[in-house]
Scaffold this motif. Sequence first.
Motif, mmCIF file in Angstrom:
data_model
loop_
_atom_site.group_PDB
_atom_site.id
_atom_site.type_symbol
_atom_site.label_atom_id
_atom_site.label_comp_id
_atom_site.label_asym_id
_atom_site.label_seq_id
_atom_site.Cartn_x
_atom_site.Cartn_y
_atom_site.Cartn_z
ATOM 1 N N LEU A 170 42.043 135.281 109.352
ATOM 2 C CA LEU A 170 41.277 134.038 109.373
ATOM 3 C C LEU A 170 41.398 133.346 110.720
ATOM 4 C CD1 LEU A 170 41.949 132.548 105.819
ATOM 5 C CD2 LEU A 170 39.747 133.243 106.755
ATOM 6 N N ASN A 171 42.596 133.359 111.283
ATOM 7 C CA ASN A 171 42.804 132.774 112.608
ATOM 8 C C ASN A 171 42.009 133.536 113.669
ATOM 9 O OD1 ASN A 171 44.513 130.979 114.502
ATOM 10 N ND2 ASN A 171 44.798 133.041 115.308
ATOM 11 N N HIS A 226 48.086 137.477 104.183
ATOM 12 C CA HIS A 226 48.537 137.310 105.566
ATOM 13 C C HIS A 226 48.471 135.807 105.827
ATOM 14 C CE1 HIS A 226 48.396 139.216 109.860
ATOM 15 N NE2 HIS A 226 49.107 138.110 109.856
ATOM 16 N N TYR A 227 49.595 135.165 106.078
ATOM 17 C CA TYR A 227 49.660 133.710 106.055
ATOM 18 C C TYR A 227 49.927 133.055 107.408
ATOM 19 C CZ TYR A 227 49.858 134.887 101.143
ATOM 20 O OH TYR A 227 49.565 135.400 99.910
ATOM 21 N N SER A 228 50.353 133.834 108.384
ATOM 22 C CA SER A 228 50.595 133.292 109.721
ATOM 23 C C SER A 228 50.560 134.465 110.703
ATOM 24 C CB SER A 228 51.941 132.559 109.774
ATOM 25 O OG SER A 228 52.105 131.891 111.018
ATOM 26 N N LYS A 252 52.240 128.768 116.379
ATOM 27 C CA LYS A 252 51.109 129.505 115.808
ATOM 28 C C LYS A 252 50.413 128.672 114.736
ATOM 29 C CE LYS A 252 53.831 132.827 114.517
ATOM 30 N NZ LYS A 252 55.093 132.339 115.093
ATOM 31 N N LEU A 253 49.101 128.844 114.632
ATOM 32 C CA LEU A 253 48.341 128.196 113.573
ATOM 33 C C LEU A 253 48.443 129.032 112.302
ATOM 34 C CD1 LEU A 253 46.297 125.751 113.213
ATOM 35 C CD2 LEU A 253 44.507 127.504 113.298
ATOM 36 N N SER A 254 48.781 128.389 111.185
ATOM 37 C CA SER A 254 48.876 129.124 109.925
ATOM 38 C C SER A 254 47.494 129.508 109.417
ATOM 39 C CB SER A 254 49.600 128.281 108.874
ATOM 40 O OG SER A 254 48.714 127.326 108.301
ATOM 41 N N GLU A 255 47.445 130.513 108.546
ATOM 42 C CA GLU A 255 46.180 130.921 107.949
ATOM 43 C C GLU A 255 45.609 129.829 107.040
ATOM 44 O OE1 GLU A 255 44.473 134.620 108.113
ATOM 45 O OE2 GLU A 255 45.053 133.430 109.857
ATOM 46 N N TYR A 256 46.479 129.007 106.454
ATOM 47 C CA TYR A 256 45.988 127.902 105.634
ATOM 48 C C TYR A 256 45.205 126.905 106.490
ATOM 49 C CZ TYR A 256 48.756 129.420 101.617
ATOM 50 O OH TYR A 256 49.269 130.137 100.559
ATOM 51 N N HIS A 257 45.756 126.565 107.643
ATOM 52 C CA HIS A 257 45.048 125.635 108.528
ATOM 53 C C HIS A 257 43.790 126.279 109.096
ATOM 54 C CE1 HIS A 257 49.046 123.641 108.498
ATOM 55 N NE2 HIS A 257 48.303 122.552 108.579
ATOM 56 N N ALA A 279 41.451 120.319 110.723
ATOM 57 C CA ALA A 279 42.142 121.340 109.930
ATOM 58 C C ALA A 279 43.371 120.751 109.243
ATOM 59 C CB ALA A 279 42.553 122.502 110.830
ATOM 60 N N GLY A 280 43.516 119.446 109.322
ATOM 61 C CA GLY A 280 44.746 118.790 108.879
ATOM 62 C C GLY A 280 45.698 118.661 110.047
ATOM 63 N N GLU A 281 45.931 119.774 110.717
ATOM 64 C CA GLU A 281 46.708 119.819 111.955
ATOM 65 C C GLU A 281 46.341 121.106 112.669
ATOM 66 O OE1 GLU A 281 47.892 118.344 114.520
ATOM 67 O OE2 GLU A 281 49.453 117.290 113.391
ATOM 68 N N GLY A 282 46.424 121.095 113.995
ATOM 69 C CA GLY A 282 46.117 122.291 114.775
ATOM 70 C C GLY A 282 45.556 121.929 116.134
ATOM 71 N N GLY A 283 45.506 122.928 117.007
ATOM 72 C CA GLY A 283 44.975 122.714 118.353
ATOM 73 C C GLY A 283 44.266 123.952 118.858
#
Length: 381
Positions: A39-40, A32-34, A240-245, A194-198
Amino acid sequence: MNPHAAIPLLTPLLPDQEALAPYLAQLDANRHYSNFGPLNTALEARLATLFTKHGSHSIHVTTTSSATLGLELTLSSLDLPPGSKVIVPALTFVASLTAIIRAGYTPVIADIDPQSWLITPEIATEAAIQTGARAVLAVAAFGQPQDTRQWSSFQRKSGIHVVIDAAGAFGSQWVEAPDIPVIYSMHATKSLAAGEGGLVVSGNSVINAHIRQLSNFGINLDSNAGFPVGHLSFVGSNAKLSEYHAAVAHASLDQWDAQARCRQGIYHAYRQALEEACGDRLQWQAGITLAAPTIFCLRMAAEARDRLEKICQQRQIATRRWYQPLLHQHAAKVAPIIKQPTPVAEAVASGLIGLPFSPFMTHEDINRIVNTVNLAVTTPH
């Protein structure tokens, strides 16, 4: 030590592959990636628990792909008439301005307090009287927190909406007033990276549910909303914040306490050395000791700043005039805006300078910078 080695302005510190490994393993297992993945969801819950510990009410956290989009969507959620005036301080990063414009509103550029370098409810009150503004975007400039209780009182008395841009203030800015949404950044240069995100944080679940929907294009996901799931109910964005972030943010949160102590220690040694060397030739932003400083900014005489920039360039020491030009001094295409008198912001900006700061700074780096600043502020005109 190489006395000629370059000292960069900022060096991000993000979790390494070992710290990331357990979260990436979860991501692989979940596939599940986004789109609000597990994780989010877990990240939002961890952060809500942390914020709730620092308040007297329940806290809700909604992630976004950047703090800029978090600001834009939060302002959009106010649902003010197009072109409504929104007050913002002159001394802030340009994202504060562009978020207002992209939300369909008109920025009102206001002044700042001479000690804290922040906009205050008193300044906003005067600007609102002069312009008829419907909202305020108060900024926690340089990570120095805003008083959410004071802004909540202002909001109740005036009927003017308040949103706080606390992009660089994670760990120092808390959400004591449930009716004031606060937005944080997880950009690579921030303390929770997180590299990027809010993050959009508030004590009002309705606000956060609305932001969540807007971050998914504005598509309705609530079966109790009165119209079908999957229908577009608002004009939102893909924020949306990705699961990677989210994985990086989890690992960053695991290390946050240690990183905060590191940043505090470096900041304290750095500032103490500058104060001992330069005394009252330097002016500092008034306020609390930040939990996890991410930038190092101070003020000096304009002539000294000019000398410092030239010497630093020669010595390969990076500097930056943070948040300059002031918001009203940008290109004419950044319009329309309304400018209130900003004598304090202009005076502060005339001598404001950002010096290198990162968790990787050594005592040798600090001494080299301090000697350079001392030379600039003590050289006769």
